[in-house]
Design an enzyme around this catalytic site. Structure first.
Site, mmCIF file in Angstrom:
data_model
loop_
_atom_site.group_PDB
_atom_site.id
_atom_site.type_symbol
_atom_site.label_atom_id
_atom_site.label_comp_id
_atom_site.label_asym_id
_atom_site.label_seq_id
_atom_site.Cartn_x
_atom_site.Cartn_y
_atom_site.Cartn_z
ATOM 1 N N HIS A 6 -19.710 113.823 36.905
ATOM 2 C CA HIS A 6 -18.776 114.837 37.337
ATOM 3 C C HIS A 6 -17.405 114.106 37.137
ATOM 4 C CE1 HIS A 6 -16.667 117.156 40.634
ATOM 5 N NE2 HIS A 6 -16.738 117.875 39.757
ATOM 6 N N ARG A 7 -16.565 114.357 36.411
ATOM 7 C CA ARG A 7 -15.166 113.916 36.217
ATOM 8 C C ARG A 7 -15.379 112.367 35.715
ATOM 9 N NH1 ARG A 7 -11.987 116.566 41.507
ATOM 10 N NH2 ARG A 7 -13.151 118.432 41.330
ATOM 11 N N GLU A 33 -19.105 115.538 32.445
ATOM 12 C CA GLU A 33 -18.103 116.561 32.771
ATOM 13 C C GLU A 33 -16.414 116.307 33.069
ATOM 14 O OE1 GLU A 33 -15.929 119.678 35.582
ATOM 15 O OE2 GLU A 33 -16.476 117.459 35.791
ATOM 16 N N ASP A 35 -12.462 117.990 32.871
ATOM 17 C CA ASP A 35 -11.529 119.061 33.115
ATOM 18 C C ASP A 35 -10.382 119.233 32.231
ATOM 19 O OD1 ASP A 35 -12.874 120.196 35.953
ATOM 20 O OD2 ASP A 35 -12.382 118.114 36.234
ATOM 21 N N HIS A 48 -7.968 117.439 36.531
ATOM 22 C CA HIS A 48 -8.618 118.327 37.215
ATOM 23 C C HIS A 48 -7.653 119.381 37.582
ATOM 24 C CE1 HIS A 48 -10.166 120.448 40.961
ATOM 25 N NE2 HIS A 48 -11.299 120.582 40.197
ATOM 26 N N GLU A 110 -14.796 121.867 31.078
ATOM 27 C CA GLU A 110 -14.279 122.941 32.174
ATOM 28 C C GLU A 110 -12.801 123.277 31.764
ATOM 29 O OE1 GLU A 110 -13.321 124.177 36.478
ATOM 30 O OE2 GLU A 110 -14.700 122.459 36.311
ATOM 31 N N LYS A 112 -9.665 124.723 32.646
ATOM 32 C CA LYS A 112 -8.911 125.069 34.101
ATOM 33 C C LYS A 112 -7.928 126.050 33.851
ATOM 34 C CE LYS A 112 -10.113 123.168 37.121
ATOM 35 N NZ LYS A 112 -10.938 123.261 38.382
ATOM 36 N N ASP A 230 -20.713 112.589 41.528
ATOM 37 C CA ASP A 230 -19.738 111.677 41.511
ATOM 38 C C ASP A 230 -20.254 110.216 41.315
ATOM 39 O OD1 ASP A 230 -17.886 113.495 41.839
ATOM 40 O OD2 ASP A 230 -17.772 113.376 43.935
#
Length: 238
Positions: A6-7, A33, A35, A48, A110, A112, A230
């Protein structure tokens, strides 16, 4: 059940930076993943928040800076001084790096665009992805914005799409059918809701953000496709 960083490996490295992506890949994750926001001059950048205040030493909205201006800000020192000098990457940088990696993984992008509606973001994203002729990685485009996902579907019905949901959100099935989503990305609360139970019977589910091994174990019983974490290192030890 797949493990997505995640990120990037954001539990131990500054989120959405090249070092966080590199370390996640080296760890052996199944996917990454990230953003995407857009600069004043139309560059897709990996960050993000709509503002840069939290994850850089600058202040202001991403949309109000050119990419050359954004590159002046430090995106690593806020996390720890040893990461001082990390910069906000462009999506092109990430894709260039990933195209050089031999092991195939999922890249979850993703968009945003549910708070700030970035004009032509979807077109720019697809143009960028089309430029990689020999691309071994799967790309999934996700968003909280149904409008954005519908536009992506109109532009390219073959692109993999995921709707982001949280809490006890309703009418999700109607939404995902409107743009033929391949996945739903949700939190634990949505998964165990009545709507979540219905959705999980029809489409693949990925759950965010799973940082505790006990929750990971519980999700393995529920036929979840993937978890976003994370701390992928904690889950690989299970």
């Amino acid at each position: 059940m797949y493990i997505y960083a995640h990120r990037g490996f954001s539990g131990e490295y500054p989120e959405n930076t090249m070092i966080a992506f590199q370390r996640a890949y080296e760890l052996g994750v199944d996917g990454i993943e990230l953003d995407v926001q857009m600069t004043k001059d139309g560059e897709l950048v990996v960050i993000h928040d709509e503002r840069i205040d939290r994850t850089t030493d600058g202040i202001g909205y991403v949309k109000d800076f050119s990419y050359r201006q954004l590159r002046l800000f430090d995106a690593g020192g806020w996390f720890h001084t040893r990461f001082t000098g990390e910069r906000i990457p462009t999506l092109v940088e990430v894709c260039d790096w990933l195209s050089d990696q031999k092991r195939s993984i999922v890249l979850n992008i993703e968009l945003k665009n549910s708070i700030i509606r970035y004009h032509n973001m979807e077109e720019k994203l697809l143009t960028l992805l089309y430029s990689y002729r020999s691309w071994p990685h799967q790309v999934v485009c996700s968003s909280f914005s149904v409008q954005s996902l519908c536009l992506l579907h109109q532009l390219d019905p073959n692109v993999d799409k995921a709707m982001l949901v949280e809490g006890s959100q309703r009418h999700v099935l109607n939404a995902i059918r409107s743009f033929h989503a391949q996945e739903v990305h949700c939190d634990w609360n949505f998964l165990i809701s009545q709507e979540g139970e219905k959705v999980s019977q029809e489409i693949d589910i990925c759950v965010y953000t799973v940082n505790e091994p006990f929750l990971f174990t519980e999700l393995m019983k529920r036929d979840v496709k993937a978890v976003m974490t994370d701390f992928p290192n904690r889950l690989f030890r299970r």
